[in-house]
Design a protein around this motif. Structure first.
Motif, PDB file in Angstrom:
ATOM      1  N   LEU A  35     -14.288  12.230  13.608  1.00 20.22           N
ATOM      2  CA  LEU A  35     -13.190  12.418  12.650  1.00 20.22           C
ATOM      3  C   LEU A  35     -12.346  13.628  13.055  1.00 20.22           C
ATOM      4  CD1 LEU A  35     -15.139  11.781   9.333  1.00 20.22           C
ATOM      5  CD2 LEU A  35     -13.291  10.355  10.240  1.00 20.22           C
ATOM      6  N   PHE A  36     -11.031  13.485  12.948  1.00 21.26           N
ATOM      7  CA  PHE A  36     -10.135  14.539  13.437  1.00 21.26           C
ATOM      8  C   PHE A  36      -8.778  14.380  12.765  1.00 21.26           C
ATOM      9  CE2 PHE A  36      -7.666  16.013  17.470  1.00 21.26           C
ATOM     10  CZ  PHE A  36      -7.528  17.299  16.966  1.00 21.26           C
ATOM     11  N   GLY A  37      -8.380  15.377  11.985  1.00 22.88           N
ATOM     12  CA  GLY A  37      -7.092  15.304  11.299  1.00 22.88           C
ATOM     13  C   GLY A  37      -6.405  16.656  11.288  1.00 22.88           C
ATOM     14  N   ILE A  38      -5.074  16.618  11.370  1.00 22.03           N
ATOM     15  CA  ILE A  38      -4.258  17.839  11.351  1.00 22.03           C
ATOM     16  C   ILE A  38      -3.164  17.670  10.307  1.00 22.03           C
ATOM     17  CG2 ILE A  38      -2.834  19.428  12.707  1.00 22.03           C
ATOM     18  CD1 ILE A  38      -3.970  18.070  15.255  1.00 22.03           C
ATOM     19  N   ALA A  39      -2.950  18.709   9.498  1.00 24.88           N
ATOM     20  CA  ALA A  39      -1.859  18.685   8.513  1.00 24.88           C
ATOM     21  C   ALA A  39      -1.192  20.046   8.469  1.00 24.88           C
ATOM     22  CB  ALA A  39      -2.383  18.312   7.134  1.00 24.88           C
ATOM     23  N   GLN A 199      -4.501  18.318   1.444  1.00 24.45           N
ATOM     24  CA  GLN A 199      -4.776  19.173   0.289  1.00 24.45           C
ATOM     25  C   GLN A 199      -5.086  20.596   0.727  1.00 24.45           C
ATOM     26  OE1 GLN A 199      -7.979  16.765  -1.186  1.00 24.45           O
ATOM     27  NE2 GLN A 199      -6.703  15.703  -2.702  1.00 24.45           N
ATOM     28  N   LEU A 200      -5.872  20.725   1.793  1.00 27.22           N
ATOM     29  CA  LEU A 200      -6.224  22.052   2.286  1.00 27.22           C
ATOM     30  C   LEU A 200      -5.003  22.780   2.835  1.00 27.22           C
ATOM     31  CD1 LEU A 200      -8.460  24.096   2.763  1.00 27.22           C
ATOM     32  CD2 LEU A 200      -8.935  22.972   4.961  1.00 27.22           C
ATOM     33  N   ALA A 201      -4.145  22.061   3.532  1.00 29.92           N
ATOM     34  CA  ALA A 201      -2.917  22.681   4.035  1.00 29.92           C
ATOM     35  C   ALA A 201      -2.025  23.133   2.883  1.00 29.92           C
ATOM     36  CB  ALA A 201      -2.167  21.705   4.937  1.00 29.92           C
ATOM     37  N   ILE A 261     -10.693  24.185   8.978  1.00 34.86           N
ATOM     38  CA  ILE A 261     -10.118  25.527   9.090  1.00 34.86           C
ATOM     39  C   ILE A 261      -8.698  25.448   8.560  1.00 34.86           C
ATOM     40  CG2 ILE A 261      -9.396  27.420  10.597  1.00 34.86           C
ATOM     41  CD1 ILE A 261     -11.544  26.720  12.561  1.00 34.86           C
ATOM     42  N   VAL A 262      -8.311  26.451   7.764  1.00 28.69           N
ATOM     43  CA  VAL A 262      -6.920  26.566   7.332  1.00 28.69           C
ATOM     44  C   VAL A 262      -6.411  27.917   7.810  1.00 28.69           C
ATOM     45  CG1 VAL A 262      -7.533  27.493   5.038  1.00 28.69           C
ATOM     46  CG2 VAL A 262      -5.297  26.404   5.410  1.00 28.69           C
ATOM     47  N   ALA A 263      -5.222  27.923   8.405  1.00 28.16           N
ATOM     48  CA  ALA A 263      -4.596  29.153   8.895  1.00 28.16           C
ATOM     49  C   ALA A 263      -3.237  29.310   8.236  1.00 28.16           C
ATOM     50  CB  ALA A 263      -4.458  29.112  10.416  1.00 28.16           C
ATOM     51  N   ILE A 264      -2.889  30.561   7.928  1.00 26.78           N
ATOM     52  CA  ILE A 264      -1.687  30.862   7.162  1.00 26.78           C
ATOM     53  C   ILE A 264      -0.656  31.557   8.051  1.00 26.78           C
ATOM     54  CG2 ILE A 264      -0.818  31.891   5.039  1.00 26.78           C
ATOM     55  CD1 ILE A 264      -3.296  30.000   4.694  1.00 26.78           C
ATOM     56  N   ALA A 265       0.554  31.033   8.068  1.00 20.63           N
ATOM     57  CA  ALA A 265       1.693  31.716   8.670  1.00 20.63           C
ATOM     58  C   ALA A 265       2.554  32.202   7.506  1.00 20.63           C
ATOM     59  CB  ALA A 265       2.479  30.780   9.582  1.00 20.63           C
ATOM     60  N   GLY A 267       5.111  33.151   4.835  1.00 24.62           N
ATOM     61  CA  GLY A 267       6.527  32.863   4.736  1.00 24.62           C
ATOM     62  C   GLY A 267       6.948  31.567   5.400  1.00 24.62           C
ATOM     63  N   LYS A 268       6.026  30.928   6.129  1.00 31.07           N
ATOM     64  CA  LYS A 268       6.372  29.723   6.880  1.00 31.07           C
ATOM     65  C   LYS A 268       5.580  28.507   6.410  1.00 31.07           C
ATOM     66  CE  LYS A 268       7.644  32.604  10.807  1.00 31.07           C
ATOM     67  NZ  LYS A 268       7.304  33.060  12.170  1.00 31.07           N
ATOM     68  N   GLY A 269       4.280  28.634   6.338  1.00 30.76           N
ATOM     69  CA  GLY A 269       3.461  27.502   5.906  1.00 30.76           C
ATOM     70  C   GLY A 269       2.023  27.667   6.344  1.00 30.76           C
ATOM     71  N   ALA A 270       1.287  26.575   6.330  1.00 33.01           N
ATOM     72  CA  ALA A 270      -0.129  26.615   6.698  1.00 33.01           C
ATOM     73  C   ALA A 270      -0.482  25.369   7.485  1.00 33.01           C
ATOM     74  CB  ALA A 270      -1.009  26.714   5.448  1.00 33.01           C
ATOM     75  N   ILE A 271      -1.453  25.530   8.370  1.00 33.11           N
ATOM     76  CA  ILE A 271      -1.978  24.402   9.134  1.00 33.11           C
ATOM     77  C   ILE A 271      -3.461  24.260   8.809  1.00 33.11           C
ATOM     78  CG2 ILE A 271      -2.274  25.915  11.148  1.00 33.11           C
ATOM     79  CD1 ILE A 271      -1.946  23.380  12.906  1.00 33.11           C
TER      80      ILE A 271
END
Length: 311
Positions: A35-39, A199-201, A261-265, A267-271
């Motif tokens: 399983l592998f997903g990116i948002a 949802q996590l993004a 994993i969720v990472a925050i940019a 002012g820009k968004g999150a991946i």
């Protein structure tokens, strides 16, 4: 540009088979490792996805970020800081020795002892009221109702003796603020909440957007609390891999042994990336690769002057 970077990352890393599922929680060992997903969710509510983004996986330690936010909502950042602390322990996330080494505080909210103590701060007349408050808060950050994955909860509750031991050690030093075993049970439930990559993004994008959910328009997290949360994510978000992550990627992030994993940019968004196989530190291998790749392509790095201000 964002969509192309995400697609390229997916194609580049989808065949990577390194790492292995967490096996100390029986349920997680059985999740399909392919399983592998990116948002990505941006602060202006653009959504970019690829792969298995609708699969609901257990949030695990990423939950610690949002329980911390709720505790600060209720008590204020300064009170939470005094009661929990914000220092890397230099030891594994589940270390009893870290509690003994730091008897005046619990290290930080992202090691297990600190997370259990943070959960114990949440107010409520009983355990159900506290738990429902936490779950509802997560749902506000995600922009939709979230639910407990009962099989994960039962699997973890049957194997959480170590966390119970940590809670009693915290009680010895008066560093837990409600019944120890009740707090561990609520903490176990919060780790067993199901989220998908989108949802996590969105939860991450809420942090990136000064606490305002970009989809619902609701101010979920106090604006003034966001810098404190992001600072802890930078110092302790990827277990023993946090220093290397800050060096290489430079984004506040939080991982969970469920494979997210969720990472925050800011002012820009999150991946958010979901891929179950983990490295030895407990962080998703593919998720780290994807976020490293995408952040470099898009010039997202909190420590890079060209990313945050200078052009």
């Amino acid at each position: 540009m964002v969509a192309q970077a995400v697609r390229d990352a997916y194609d580049r890393f989808k065949t990577d088979t390194s790492g292995k599922n967490a096996d100390y929680i029986p349920y997680l060992a059985q999740v399909n490792p392919k399983l592998f997903g990116i948002a990505i969710v941006t602060t202006d509510n653009q959504v970019v996805t690829v792969g298995d983004v609708n699969y609901s996986f257990s949030i695990q330690s990423i939950s610690k970020v949002f329980t911390l936010a709720l505790a600060m909502e209720e008590l204020g950042a300064e009170t939470v800081f005094k009661k929990i602390g914000s220092e890397p322990t230099g030891r594994p996330f589940n270390s009893p020795l870290a509690v003994v080494d730091m008897p005046t505080h619990t290290g930080n909210p992202f090691v297990n002892a600190g997370a259990i103590a943070t959960t114990s701060l949440i107010s409520g007349a009983n355990a159900d009221e506290k738990w429902n408050k936490i779950l509802n808060f997560y749902g506000k950050a995600a922009g939709e109702r979230l639910t407990l994955i009962d099989e994960v909860y039962r699997s973890e509750a049957a194997t959480n003796t170590g966390n119970k031991a940590l809670s009693m050690l915290l009680a010895k030093y008066d560093r837990i603020y409600a019944d120890p075993f009740e707090s561990v049970d609520i903490y176990t439930k919060q780790c067993s909440v199901g989220v998908n990559a989108v949802q996590l993004a969105r939860m991450g994008a809420t942090l990136a957007n000064n606490g305002l959910n970009p989809t619902t328009g609701e101010q979920v997290i106090k604006r003034e609390d966001v810098p404190y949360i992001l600072s802890v994510m930078t110092m302790a978000g990827l277990y023993d891999g946090s220093g290397g992550w800050a060096w290489k990627v430079g984004l506040p992030a939080k991982s969970g042994v469920g494979g997210g994993i969720v990472a925050i940019a800011p002012g820009k968004g999150a991946i958010a990336v979901f891929a179950p196989p983990l490295d030895e530190a407990g962080n998703s291998v593919k998720a780290q690769e994807v976020i490293d790749y995408v952040s470099e392509r898009l010039n997202y790095n909190l420590f890079s002057p060209s990313s945050v201000a200078l052009k």
